[in-house]
Design an enzyme around this catalytic site. Structure first.
Site, PDB file in Angstrom:
ATOM      1  N   SER A 272       0.828  -1.205   0.000  1.00 55.95           N
ATOM      2  CA  SER A 272       0.000   0.000   0.000  1.00 55.95           C
ATOM      3  C   SER A 272       0.859   1.250   0.000  1.00 55.95           C
ATOM      4  O   SER A 272       0.622   2.189  -0.776  1.00 55.95           O
ATOM      5  CB  SER A 272      -0.934   0.006   1.227  1.00 55.95           C
ATOM      6  OG  SER A 272      -1.852  -1.057   1.176  1.00 55.95           O
TER       7      SER A 272
ATOM      8  N   HIS B 264      -3.387   6.497   3.228  1.00 54.06           N
ATOM      9  CA  HIS B 264      -3.660   5.065   3.402  1.00 54.06           C
ATOM     10  C   HIS B 264      -5.016   4.846   4.064  1.00 54.06           C
ATOM     11  O   HIS B 264      -5.753   3.923   3.699  1.00 54.06           O
ATOM     12  CB  HIS B 264      -2.549   4.432   4.250  1.00 54.06           C
ATOM     13  CG  HIS B 264      -2.718   2.963   4.464  1.00 54.06           C
ATOM     14  ND1 HIS B 264      -3.280   2.439   5.606  1.00 54.06           N
ATOM     15  CD2 HIS B 264      -2.417   1.899   3.671  1.00 54.06           C
ATOM     16  CE1 HIS B 264      -3.300   1.121   5.519  1.00 54.06           C
ATOM     17  NE2 HIS B 264      -2.783   0.767   4.361  1.00 54.06           N
TER      18      HIS B 264
ATOM     19  N   ARG C 196       0.093   8.004   5.814  1.00 54.52           N
ATOM     20  CA  ARG C 196      -0.877   7.278   6.636  1.00 54.52           C
ATOM     21  C   ARG C 196      -2.280   7.843   6.473  1.00 54.52           C
ATOM     22  O   ARG C 196      -3.267   7.108   6.501  1.00 54.52           O
ATOM     23  CB  ARG C 196      -0.462   7.295   8.111  1.00 54.52           C
ATOM     24  CG  ARG C 196       0.590   6.264   8.437  1.00 54.52           C
ATOM     25  CD  ARG C 196       0.754   6.011   9.926  1.00 54.52           C
ATOM     26  NE  ARG C 196       1.634   4.876  10.124  1.00 54.52           N
ATOM     27  CZ  ARG C 196       1.241   3.620  10.257  1.00 54.52           C
ATOM     28  NH1 ARG C 196      -0.050   3.341  10.232  1.00 54.52           N
ATOM     29  NH2 ARG C 196       2.105   2.642  10.423  1.00 54.52           N
TER      30      ARG C 196
END
Length: 224
Positions: free
Chosen positions: A24, A50, A47
């Site tokens: 990812s 994500h 993050r």
């Protein structure tokens, strides 16, 4: 890859959790392309992307130069983290705060907060910020849902009643969300992480908070 039959034509690249993260992050890095974030800021931004699969949101993020270091130092000093809603409380790795002497708190569901909000005809988010700033000195404020919480925290700071170590202010919505973040973005003297526009939410606020707490843990290990 583990031998698993999903009874579909599509076969996942992997079911290994660590490899899923790695893949990812590799995809995010490739699709993001060039950007102006520092290395530490990028750890937060990736993050957030994500957690949201939203590159526009990631690109809109705004950091004061001292934001990440302020967050790391706050956690390592055992300062507390205050969340505007319980989703942040449940989604954060609070054990990373506890091991350094702090904890994560959310007051929006407290009975006294609800009672006072009803009496004043205002939001529980506003009263919860007032309660938090009375109980805790400094600390990190993570606001991902309630624009009124962020606006109240800004008001308390302007009146000298609060001085957080760091604000992660990324509330989502159509009513006052973008405006509250715009107010934060021009606030002087306080480290903050925010984003421009209506997008945001508890999930991405948790992602930013977790990124900083992971960096704090790594810093603690380096100094041992």
């Amino acid at each position: 890859m583990a031998n698993m039959n999903f009874n579909t034509k599509f076969i996942p690249v992997t079911v290994d959790p660590d490899k899923i993260y790695d893949y990812s992050f590799a995809i995010i890095k490739e699709e993001m392309g060039e950007h102006s974030f520092t290395d530490e800021q990028w750890l937060v931004v990736r993050r957030v992307i994500h957690a949201s699969a939203d590159f526009e949101l990631g690109r809109s993020m705004i950091f004061t130069p001292d934001a990440i270091e302020a967050g790391i130092q706050s956690i390592l000093a055992g300062r507390h983290v205050v969340a505007d809603v319980q989703m942040i409380e449940s989604g954060s790795g609070r054990k990373r705060f506890q091991k350094h002497g702090g904890d994560l708190h959310c007051y929006i569901a407290d009975e006294d907060v609800a009672k006072e909000a009803k009496a004043q005809g205002t939001t529980r988010a506003i009263i919860s910020m007032q309660k938090a700033t009375r109980l805790h000195e400094g600390g990190i404020y993570a606001i991902g849902n309630a624009p009124t919480a962020l606006l109240e925290l800004i008001r308390l700071m302007k009146e000298g009643e609060a001085k957080p170590d760091l604000i992660i202010g990324m509330p989502v919505g159509f009513v006052s969300a973008a405006e509250s973040k715009a107010e934060l973005a021009v606030l002087e003297g306080i480290p903050f992480i925010t984003n421009a526009g209506r997008k945001g939410g508890s999930t991405v606020t948790v992602a930013a908070l977790n990124a900083i707490s992971i960096m704090a843990d790594e810093r603690a290990k380096e100094t041992k």
